[in-house]
Design an enzyme around this catalytic site. Structure first.
Site, PDB file in Angstrom:
ATOM      1  N   THR A 175       1.001  -1.340   0.077  1.00  0.00           N
ATOM      2  CA  THR A 175      -0.337  -0.071   0.114  1.00  0.00           C
ATOM      3  C   THR A 175       0.859   1.175   0.328  1.00  0.00           C
ATOM      4  O   THR A 175       0.707   1.842  -0.856  1.00  0.00           O
ATOM      5  CB  THR A 175      -0.784   0.050   1.104  1.00  0.00           C
ATOM      6  OG1 THR A 175      -1.406  -1.114   1.006  1.00  0.00           O
ATOM      7  CG2 THR A 175      -1.367   1.020   0.780  1.00  0.00           C
ATOM      8  N   LYS A 201       0.034   9.200   4.736  1.00  0.00           N
ATOM      9  CA  LYS A 201       0.692  10.033   4.933  1.00  0.00           C
ATOM     10  C   LYS A 201       1.954  10.199   3.374  1.00  0.00           C
ATOM     11  O   LYS A 201       1.960   8.549   2.983  1.00  0.00           O
ATOM     12  CB  LYS A 201       1.937  10.109   5.396  1.00  0.00           C
ATOM     13  CG  LYS A 201       1.314  10.783   7.382  1.00  0.00           C
ATOM     14  CD  LYS A 201       2.061  11.517   7.893  1.00  0.00           C
ATOM     15  CE  LYS A 201       3.086  10.382   8.333  1.00  0.00           C
ATOM     16  NZ  LYS A 201       3.226   9.582   9.845  1.00  0.00           N
ATOM     17  N   GLU A 251      -2.161  -2.871  -6.095  1.00  0.00           N
ATOM     18  CA  GLU A 251      -3.855  -2.844  -5.579  1.00  0.00           C
ATOM     19  C   GLU A 251      -4.393  -1.338  -6.240  1.00  0.00           C
ATOM     20  O   GLU A 251      -4.610  -1.056  -5.700  1.00  0.00           O
ATOM     21  CB  GLU A 251      -3.616  -3.086  -4.570  1.00  0.00           C
ATOM     22  CG  GLU A 251      -3.250  -4.418  -4.094  1.00  0.00           C
ATOM     23  CD  GLU A 251      -3.745  -5.308  -2.780  1.00  0.00           C
ATOM     24  OE1 GLU A 251      -4.529  -4.612  -2.377  1.00  0.00           O
ATOM     25  OE2 GLU A 251      -3.589  -6.201  -2.439  1.00  0.00           O
ATOM     26  N   LEU A 258      -7.834  -5.996 -14.554  1.00  0.00           N
ATOM     27  CA  LEU A 258      -7.087  -6.880 -15.179  1.00  0.00           C
ATOM     28  C   LEU A 258      -7.625  -6.585 -16.473  1.00  0.00           C
ATOM     29  O   LEU A 258      -6.150  -6.422 -17.481  1.00  0.00           O
ATOM     30  CB  LEU A 258      -7.112  -7.647 -14.390  1.00  0.00           C
ATOM     31  CG  LEU A 258      -6.302  -9.152 -14.844  1.00  0.00           C
ATOM     32  CD1 LEU A 258      -4.846  -8.892 -14.455  1.00  0.00           C
ATOM     33  CD2 LEU A 258      -6.690 -10.392 -14.386  1.00  0.00           C
ATOM     34  N   ARG A 291      -9.984  -9.687   9.981  1.00  0.00           N
ATOM     35  CA  ARG A 291     -10.102  -9.558  10.871  1.00  0.00           C
ATOM     36  C   ARG A 291     -11.457 -10.607  12.004  1.00  0.00           C
ATOM     37  O   ARG A 291     -11.371 -10.193  12.693  1.00  0.00           O
ATOM     38  CB  ARG A 291     -11.159  -8.402  10.288  1.00  0.00           C
ATOM     39  CG  ARG A 291     -11.655  -6.904  11.843  1.00  0.00           C
ATOM     40  CD  ARG A 291     -12.293  -5.473  11.293  1.00  0.00           C
ATOM     41  NE  ARG A 291     -11.016  -5.154   9.967  1.00  0.00           N
ATOM     42  CZ  ARG A 291     -12.318  -4.628   9.154  1.00  0.00           C
ATOM     43  NH1 ARG A 291     -12.852  -4.534   8.798  1.00  0.00           N
ATOM     44  NH2 ARG A 291     -11.092  -4.564   8.144  1.00  0.00           N
ATOM     45  N   GLU A 334       1.668 -11.018  -4.468  1.00  0.00           N
ATOM     46  CA  GLU A 334       2.010 -10.331  -2.647  1.00  0.00           C
ATOM     47  C   GLU A 334       0.767 -12.036  -2.282  1.00  0.00           C
ATOM     48  O   GLU A 334      -0.561 -11.863  -3.015  1.00  0.00           O
ATOM     49  CB  GLU A 334       1.563  -9.304  -2.216  1.00  0.00           C
ATOM     50  CG  GLU A 334       0.955  -9.746  -1.022  1.00  0.00           C
ATOM     51  CD  GLU A 334       0.629  -7.646  -0.911  1.00  0.00           C
ATOM     52  OE1 GLU A 334       0.804  -6.703  -1.153  1.00  0.00           O
ATOM     53  OE2 GLU A 334      -0.607  -7.765   0.298  1.00  0.00           O
ATOM     54  N   GLY A 367      -3.352  -7.036   6.976  1.00  0.00           N
ATOM     55  CA  GLY A 367      -1.939  -8.124   8.027  1.00  0.00           C
ATOM     56  C   GLY A 367      -1.745  -8.803   8.765  1.00  0.00           C
ATOM     57  O   GLY A 367      -1.308  -9.235   9.506  1.00  0.00           O
ATOM     58  N   GLY A 417       2.227  -6.380   9.990  1.00  0.00           N
ATOM     59  CA  GLY A 417       1.208  -7.706  10.629  1.00  0.00           C
ATOM     60  C   GLY A 417       1.580  -8.905  10.943  1.00  0.00           C
ATOM     61  O   GLY A 417       2.676  -8.588  11.744  1.00  0.00           O
TER      62      GLY A 417
END
Ligand SMILES: *[C@@H]1O[C@H](CO)[C@@H](O)[C@H](O)[C@H]1NC(C)=O
Ligand SMILES: *[C@@H]1O[C@H](CO)[C@@H](O)[C@H](O)[C@H]1NC(C)=O
Ligand SMILES: *[C@@H]1O[C@H](CO)[C@@H](O)[C@H](O)[C@H]1NC(C)=O
Ligand SMILES: *[C@@H]1O[C@H](CO)[C@@H](O)[C@H](O)[C@H]1NC(C)=O
Ligand SMILES: *[C@@H]1O[C@H](CO)[C@@H](O)[C@H](O)[C@H]1NC(C)=O
Length: 542
Positions: free
Chosen positions: A99, A157, A221, A276, A300, A340, A347, A386
């Site tokens: 990211t 940021k 991504e 894609l 999560r 990836e 995470g 993570g």
């Protein structure tokens, strides 16, 4: 006691793929008493032909760009321990991206340039002092909280990085024998919403001045750019951006034939599939491999059961086939990589993605991925971000690290055909893959059976007479603690011995256990195993 009998039949080339049913009644069916109610699995294998060959760096790793969210943390890559651990995973790609790569801006500090011809590549001279390592480790724990908050709020940021990050990544990969892939920021855009390459240009120039051998990616991504940055980039445009980067690379003496990989799109679903497709139409020519990302579940709410659920593991098949088909349609022959990938996104899942149980998703992904036709699989992450890391925040190796090292040593790039059969909807919980053995570890002709037991029943692999004279080396990985509780352990045993580093520069011997001829191959509950059939003399592997 319930028992799974698994018969492994390795047929000589002249007897290809015959069902092994006849052998179900032979073998010493004795050792645990009876077969009553047992699940009998038979296996066919074809040792005559390679069905597919993957890249020799098939198992590769990533470092998430979040490690560079403050440049000082990249210094951790100077740790002798980390370098020792990395070396054991080579040959491999190391992808630096994620990211935050789309928020990173190269900001050279000219002062330390021209210090010499090339950066100091002397691998022993870069060692991180222990006190600094300890300090950074502590601060990294704090930093992760900051990063997590950013991720939750989807507010990122801008991160400035200097030559130092690039130097460290290069020294790290060069000294550990890995090949660096650097992910460039695709969110630097012009008023017309095309990629503004000016920052990348200055980074490439710097890397060229240092003669760094490396390859490139652009963007991470892109399907979620809107969510992360309020910018929408469609597939067509992204493809043109890649062409632009390829043109830039062709002007370079060093990077004119370097690798370029992309678009690092998330799992195909809704508009990601369109990205894609559009990307391939305009950008396929620019890339050497088409990359996509895969996670089974969300960090999560992932449960222990998900990690052992064969149906969850099988979802990879569907997604992979979908991507392979799309790529083949537009760009036949183009390699497809998992750029990836890990167990759980966001995470990873605490207490799952970083413990023994994560090995089932990881090993199955490697087995299935190679069989389906993926050429490289890059594990998120080697260290850092993570819970899905191979090496924890104290820089100690986790169970998936040891699994990866064994895979590297024992599994070669040539994939063989193997299939399991049984009467009652063959146990999807016994998962088998077969490769030629890595010829660096065994002589050619050897095969490695990758196997996993996700079930609560004992599996026995009965080697029929045909191969019973084989030398079989077993590498069985189990949690250091028994039963279900052990699934969440952060330690792993190889053939009964807990694995840990001897010291910061030495890995333990990862010795197989030589099985006497005609012995059953035992697959204990919740175990991962590699069986090397050293004398298989597989025609396909010679
Ligand atoms: C085979 O079974 C017999 C009878 O049940 C038993 O006495 C013998 O010890 C068994 N052999 C092995 C190798 O378990
Ligand atoms: C497995 O094989 C044994 C021995 O042939 C047999 O007794 C048993 O019933 C079989 N189990 C199943 C579930 O078919
Ligand atoms: C490391 O760098 C040196 C000098 O540029 C180069 O000759 C060597 O091939 C590199 N090794 C790896 C593994 O990249
Ligand atoms: C690209 O970015 C650079 C640096 O921020 C800027 O100076 C330049 O004007 C931009 N070019 C375009 C076409 O937007
Ligand atoms: C998996 O391991 C468990 C625990 O030993 C065992 O009970 C079960 O039979 C094994 N299942 C398979 C399929 O090997």
């Amino acid at each position: 006691m319930k028992l799974v009998l698994l018969l492994l039949l390795l047929l000589s080339p002249c007897l290809l793929c015959r069902r092994a049913d006849a052998l179900l009644t032979r073998g010493d069916t004795n050792s645990t008493g009876n077969y009553f109610g047992s699940l009998n699995v038979s296996v066919d294998a074809d040792l005559s032909a390679v069905i597919r060959s993957v890249d020799r760096r098939f198992l590769s790793v990533t470092i998430d760009a979040s490690l560079a969210s403050e440049e000082k943390f990249v210094e951790l890559l100077r740790s002798p321990k980390i370098r020792t651990l990395a070396k054991a995973l080579s040959p491999a790609f190391l992808r630096f991206g994620g990211t935050r790569q789309d928020f990173m801006v190269f900001t050279p500090q000219r002062y330390h340039q021209d210090s010499g011809v090339t950066a100091d590549q002397s691998c022993d001279r870069v060692e991180l002092p222990l006190w600094l390592e300890d300090k950074l480790k502590k601060e990294w724990t704090q930093q992760q909280l900051v990063l997590m908050r950013e991720d939750q709020e989807k507010k990122y940021k801008r991160v400035k990085f200097t030559e130092n990050t690039v130097d460290l990544l290069n020294s790290f990969t060069n000294c550990s024998g890995m090949d660096l892939i650097f992910g460039l920021n695709a969110l630097l855009r012009t008023a017309e919403n095309s990629w503004n390459s000016s920052n990348a240009r200055s980074l490439l120039q710097y890397c060229e001045s240092r003669r760094y051998r490396m390859s490139w990616e652009l963007g991470n991504e892109p399907n979620s750019y809107e969510k992360k940055a309020g910018i929408r980039v469609d597939g067509d445009q992204l493809g043109r951006d890649f062409k632009h980067l390829r043109d830039l690379m062709s002007e370079s003496k060093i990077y004119h034939d370097a690798g370029l990989y992309g678009p690092d799109v998330g799992q195909p679903r809704d508009h990601r599939a369109d990205i894609l497709k559009g990307f391939l139409q305009t950008g396929a020519e620019a890339i050497d491999a088409c990359t996509w990302h895969h996670y089974y579940v969300s960090g999560r709410d992932a449960s222990l059961d998900d990690f052992l659920d064969p149906d969850v593991l099988d979802t990879l098949t569907l997604k992979t086939k979908e991507v392979l088909k799309k790529v083949k349609l537009v760009s036949p022959g183009k390699k497809v990589w998992l750029g990836e990938t890990s167990s759980a996104f966001g995470g990873g899942a605490a207490g799952l993605s970083d413990t023994f149980i994560a090995g089932f998703m990881w090993l199955d992904k490697l087995g299935l991925g190679a069989r389906l036709g993926l050429d490289v699989v890059m594990r998120q992450v080697f260290i850092g971000s993570g819970f899905y890391h191979l090496v924890d925040d104290n820089l100690d190796p986790l169970p998936d690290y040891w699994l990866s090292v064994l895979y590297k040593r024992l599994v070669g790039p040539d994939v063989l055909k193997i299939a399991a059969f049984c009467d009652f909807g063959c146990s999807k919980r016994v998962r088998l893959y077969l490769h030629c053995t890595n010829t660096k570890s065994y002589r050619s002709g050897a095969v490695t059976l990758i196997s996993m037991n996700l079930s609560k029943k004992l599996a026995r692999i009965s080697v029929p007479a045909l191969v019973s004279s084989n030398t079989v080396d077993a590498f069985v990985l189990q949690s250091d603690q028994p039963g279900e509780a052990g699934l969440n352990s952060r330690s792993v045993k190889l053939n009964g011995q807990v694995l840990k580093m001897v010291d910061d520069k030495t890995l333990p011997d990862l010795k197989g256990s030589r099985l006497p001829p005609a012995e059953h191959l035992q697959l204990p509950a919740y175990s991962l195993a590699f069986f090397v059939l050293a004398d298989a003399q597989a025609a396909a592997c010679r």
